[in-house]
Scaffold this active site. Structure first.
Site, short mmCIF file in Angstrom:
data_model
loop_
_atom_site.label_atom_id
_atom_site.label_comp_id
_atom_site.label_asym_id
_atom_site.label_seq_id
_atom_site.Cartn_x
_atom_site.Cartn_y
_atom_site.Cartn_z
CD GLU A 111 -3.01 -1.11 2.24
OE1 GLU A 111 -2.88 -0.31 3.19
OE2 GLU A 111 -3.90 -1.97 2.21
CG HIS A 222 -8.99 6.11 2.09
ND1 HIS A 222 -9.04 5.86 0.73
CD2 HIS A 222 -8.36 5.04 2.64
CE1 HIS A 222 -8.46 4.69 0.48
NE2 HIS A 222 -8.04 4.17 1.63
NE ARG A 269 -4.43 5.87 3.45
CZ ARG A 269 -4.88 4.95 4.28
NH1 ARG A 269 -5.48 5.31 5.39
NH2 ARG A 269 -4.72 3.69 4.00
CG HIS A 328 -9.86 6.26 6.22
ND1 HIS A 328 -10.87 5.34 6.09
CD2 HIS A 328 -8.71 5.55 6.34
CE1 HIS A 328 -10.35 4.12 6.12
NE2 HIS A 328 -9.05 4.22 6.30
NE ARG A 364 -4.36 5.11 10.03
CZ ARG A 364 -4.83 4.28 9.08
NH1 ARG A 364 -4.24 3.11 8.86
NH2 ARG A 364 -5.87 4.60 8.35
C1 SIN Z 1 -7.48 0.85 2.97
O1 SIN Z 1 -7.78 -0.31 2.86
O2 SIN Z 1 -7.16 1.58 2.04
C2 SIN Z 1 -7.51 1.47 4.33
C3 SIN Z 1 -6.43 0.90 5.11
C4 SIN Z 1 -6.07 1.87 6.18
O3 SIN Z 1 -6.86 2.73 6.55
O4 SIN Z 1 -4.94 1.81 6.61
#
Ligand code: SIN
Length: 480
Positions: A111, A222, A269, A328, A364
């Site tokens: 990610e 998010h 993000r 988020h 985060r």
């Molecule tokens: C996501 O699945 O994009 C969210 C994961 C997260 O909030 O760390």
């Protein structure tokens, strides 16, 4: 009078995992606001970040610190990463199944802002749901659903229990130790990905009780959320989609993110959210494009998203889906040390999203939140077991609270809009000042207690945002 050894406020990953770590000889009561499954853990898609092995710990720490923009508590980050392998092993030993390849090896995905694939997942994109179901099946704790905690019984520098409302009934519940694990603040924003019950009550209550809220200006948005459904909770499109090759494009199919950051879809993000926000302000549309996926892969790896969007009429993966950023995650919260202890109140702990150990700093790192819930709830229980639980318990008078008043619904809506428009992705001093005036005015009106708690939390976010004069991490200030 009935006294529990532990009362845990909240039934997400942090609360449930705390309960699993408490010895069987202790009595444990978990308080859950809505039906127990309705929590942020249940809706978590991406997964759980973990150091993949001992060698990966320094790199996981470095990625977390980098995402936190220099404001992380480094000790907390070190604890998070060093304990990650242990808590994952513990889950696996208890019988939890993360997704594996055909040879039985754990599958790690990537990610944003992770320097390597290190996110474990389950049920494809149903990690939170699977984990929540599993933890619930394991806990021996008694669970009370449909309960709102309206007071923390604090006196003489310690906690004695909580006051709850269940329907019209209000009562004090006494406990030697209270662990707050109630999650974040989603419902104070107009667009958010959080469960309905996540409405900032405990942060507000903490503020009213004089406890410290820390890092409240750091609210994470998010980037890829479908906001066009009718419900309060908007539909997350996990970052793992981009980790596996989905792209963000505009109406002309242009990957415009590359004009903002060379890391494109895998930039942190806050950068991706701001880029989408700006592009949309300039009159463009933003979409998540899955054309790199075959239908077979999409269906297998992201079954929930596949099903949800097919049901909404999107022919994924062939058709792209319109997206917007949405609130988020809250990096800030009730200030604690790295054992989850709330300073100045003996036997009171806060863990998971409601707490602020400083582990996330200003931003985060993706999928560190479920991990935080696991690591710090376990530590809180470990610490609590060292404490003195022999004190003679005492009763408190039953104070009455009027939870709602007429006009609260409209005021809540105004609060949500104000937070979204003036305390959002890009902030201006003048708009933050306006937001402060709006909530200060509302606070003085004849309002119910629950709205008062939301306002206390909102106010702490606005004030922290005003106090932080320059942009850092998720807090972005632009002009006056
Ligand atoms: C996501 O699945 O994009 C969210 C994961 C997260 O909030 O760390």
């Amino acid at each position: 009078m009935k006294v529990y050894d532990y009362v845990i406020v909240g039934a997400g990953i942090a609360g449930l995992y705390a309960s699993l770590n408490i010895p069987a000889s202790k009595s444990v009561l978990i308080l859950s606001k809505d039906p127990i499954w309705e929590c942020n853990t249940f809706y978590a898609q991406g997964g759980v970040a973990t150091a993949t092995d001992e060698e990966d710990i320094p790199s996981h720490i470095e990625d977390t610190l980098k995402a936190g923009a220099g404001l992380c508590n480094e000790e907390a980050v070190e604890i998070l990463s060093r304990n990650s392998i242990g808590v994952i092993e513990d889950l696996i030993n208890r019988g939890f199944e993360f997704d594996k390849d055909e040879n039985g090896n754990l599958l790690f995905t990537k990610e944003a802002a992770h320097s390597k694939p290190r996110i474990l997942h389950a049920g494809g994109d149903a990690t939170g749901r699977e984990l929540h179901k599993f933890l619930l099946s394991q806990t021996r704790a008694k669970v009370l659903e449909g309960v709102i905690v309206v007071d923390l019984l604090i006196d003489e520098g310690r906690i004695w229990g909580v006051t709850i409302r269940q329907g019209a009934k209000q009562e004090n519940i006494y406990a030697r130790c209270v662990i707050i694990a109630s999650g974040g603040v989603g419902s104070i924003y107009e667009y958010h990905t959080n469960a309905k019950k996540i409405s900032a009550d405990m942060q507000g209550l903490a503020a009213l009780k004089g406890l410290t809220l820390k890092d409240m200006e750091f609210t994470q948005f998010h980037p890829t959320v479908f906001v066009y459904n009718k419900r309060a909770r908007k539909l997350l499109l996990t970052e793992a989609l981009r980790g596996e090759g989905a792209t963000i494009v505009d109406e002309e199919g242009r990957r415009f993110l590359l004009e903002y950051d060379e890391r494109g879809e895998l930039a942190p993000r806050d950068i991706v959210s701001r880029a989408i926000y700006r592009h949309q302000k300039e009159g463009h549309q933003a979409y998540l494009d899955f054309s790199n996926f075959t239908e077979e892969f999409f269906k297998k790896r992201f079954p929930t998203i596949y099903r949800n969007f097919q049901n909404l009429g999107y022919d994924v993966p062939r058709q792209r889906v319109p997206i917007s950023p949405a609130f988020h995650f809250m990096m800030g919260g009730i200030a604690t040390d790295t054992w989850g202890r709330v300073p100045g109140v003996e036997n009171l702990y806060a863990v998971g999203e409601v707490a602020c150990t400083g582990v996330h700093g200003a931003n985060r790192l993706a999928s560190n939140s479920l991990l935080e819930g696991l690591v710090f709830s376990k530590r809180a229980v470990e610490d609590s077991l060292l404490g003195d639980s022999s004190a003679t318990m005492r009763e408190f008078p039953n104070k009455q609270f009027i939870l709602t008043k007429s006009g609260d619904k409209e005021r809540k809506q105004l609060l949500r809009r104000t937070m979204w428009e003036k305390v959002g992705i890009v902030r201006r001093i003048s708009e933050l000042e306006e937001a402060r005036q709006i909530v200060t005015r509302m606070e003085k009106e004849d309002i119910g207690y629950l709205l008062k708690l939301r306002i206390a939390t909102a106010k702490s976010i606005i004030e922290a945002a005003l106090a932080r004069k320059s942009s850092i991490g998720a807090h972005y200030i632009e002009g006056e």
